[in-house]
Motif scaffolding. Structure first.
Motif, PDB file in Angstrom:
ATOM      1  N   GLY A  57      11.874   9.526   6.719  1.00  0.00           N
ATOM      2  CA  GLY A  57      12.053   8.265   7.436  1.00  0.00           C
ATOM      3  C   GLY A  57      11.218   7.117   6.893  1.00  0.00           C
ATOM      4  O   GLY A  57      11.471   5.956   7.204  1.00  0.00           O
ATOM      5  N   GLN A  58      10.218   7.422   6.077  1.00  0.00           N
ATOM      6  CA  GLN A  58       9.338   6.397   5.516  1.00  0.00           C
ATOM      7  C   GLN A  58       9.651   6.082   4.062  1.00  0.00           C
ATOM      8  O   GLN A  58       9.008   5.240   3.450  1.00  0.00           O
ATOM      9  CB  GLN A  58       7.881   6.867   5.621  1.00  0.00           C
ATOM     10  CG  GLN A  58       7.465   7.205   7.025  1.00  0.00           C
ATOM     11  CD  GLN A  58       6.184   8.041   7.044  1.00  0.00           C
ATOM     12  OE1 GLN A  58       5.970   8.894   6.184  1.00  0.00           O
ATOM     13  NE2 GLN A  58       5.345   7.790   8.032  1.00  0.00           N
ATOM     14  N   ALA A  59      10.616   6.786   3.490  1.00  0.00           N
ATOM     15  CA  ALA A  59      10.913   6.656   2.058  1.00  0.00           C
ATOM     16  C   ALA A  59      11.446   5.267   1.715  1.00  0.00           C
ATOM     17  O   ALA A  59      12.225   4.684   2.456  1.00  0.00           O
ATOM     18  CB  ALA A  59      11.910   7.728   1.634  1.00  0.00           C
ATOM     19  N   ASP A  60      10.994   4.768   0.581  1.00  0.00           N
ATOM     20  CA  ASP A  60      11.447   3.487   0.038  1.00  0.00           C
ATOM     21  C   ASP A  60      11.139   3.530  -1.466  1.00  0.00           C
ATOM     22  O   ASP A  60      10.081   3.100  -1.908  1.00  0.00           O
ATOM     23  CB  ASP A  60      10.722   2.335   0.721  1.00  0.00           C
ATOM     24  CG  ASP A  60      11.128   0.973   0.195  1.00  0.00           C
ATOM     25  OD1 ASP A  60      11.994   0.896  -0.703  1.00  0.00           O
ATOM     26  OD2 ASP A  60      10.556  -0.020   0.684  1.00  0.00           O
ATOM     27  N   ARG A  61      12.054   4.087  -2.222  1.00  0.00           N
ATOM     28  CA  ARG A  61      11.845   4.281  -3.659  1.00  0.00           C
ATOM     29  C   ARG A  61      11.463   2.996  -4.385  1.00  0.00           C
ATOM     30  O   ARG A  61      10.636   3.015  -5.293  1.00  0.00           O
ATOM     31  CB  ARG A  61      13.092   4.880  -4.296  1.00  0.00           C
ATOM     32  CG  ARG A  61      12.975   6.337  -4.571  1.00  0.00           C
ATOM     33  CD  ARG A  61      14.204   6.826  -5.318  1.00  0.00           C
ATOM     34  NE  ARG A  61      13.897   7.369  -6.615  1.00  0.00           N
ATOM     35  CZ  ARG A  61      13.430   8.575  -6.825  1.00  0.00           C
ATOM     36  NH1 ARG A  61      13.175   9.369  -5.826  1.00  0.00           N
ATOM     37  NH2 ARG A  61      13.200   8.990  -8.040  1.00  0.00           N
TER      38      ARG A  61
END
Length: 142
Positions: free
Chosen positions: A94-98
């Motif tokens: 839910g916190q991923a932001d490549r």
């Protein structure tokens, strides 16, 4: 997702025959995250592999995790074979932001990072240069 592919993915983590080191809180939080219904379709293929990795993991009490180990929410620098330095943070889905270097544990790169040490090769010509911030080393257990 075939067993052969899962075996190859798992070998990325335990390829040297040593189980990965992880904190007990990361172990349980990853298991809980793996059971979530809202996992993105591309990430589901990694859930089965991560469960196999967790079965082999060396689970440590929070304060016994070495400071140079990548754990969940660790911030680190990775050096490419060409010498380029990349800033990353290992996070839950839910916190991923490549685009901003926040790599999900349920991605190929994220799974390669978990439990690795500074100086260790993670894949191809990528090496962990430094664990800049590790929650366990900073008594950050939130």
């Amino acid at each position: 997702f075939s067993r052969n592919i899962i075996s190859r993915v798992v070998s990325l983590f335990v390829g040297d025959g040593m189980p990965i080191i992880m904190s007990e809180i990361d172990y349980y939080r990853i298991l809980i995250a793996a059971k979530q219904k809202d996992i993105r379709p591309y990430a589901k293929k990694y859930v089965r592999a991560i469960k196999r990795i967790l079965k082999c993991a060396d689970i440590k009490a929070l304060r016994n995790v070495p400071r140079n180990i990548v754990t969940m929410n660790s911030e680190l620098t990775v050096r490419t074979g060409s010498g380029r330095i990349i800033q990353l943070k290992l996070v839950y889905p839910g916190q991923a932001d490549r685009a901003n270097g926040r790599i999900s544990i349920f991605s190929r790169l994220g799974m390669c990072l978990l439990g690795k040490r500074e100086g260790e090769k993670i894949k191809n010509n990528y090496f962990i240069e430094e664990v800049v911030y590790q929650p366990e080393a900073n008594n950050d257990f939130s």
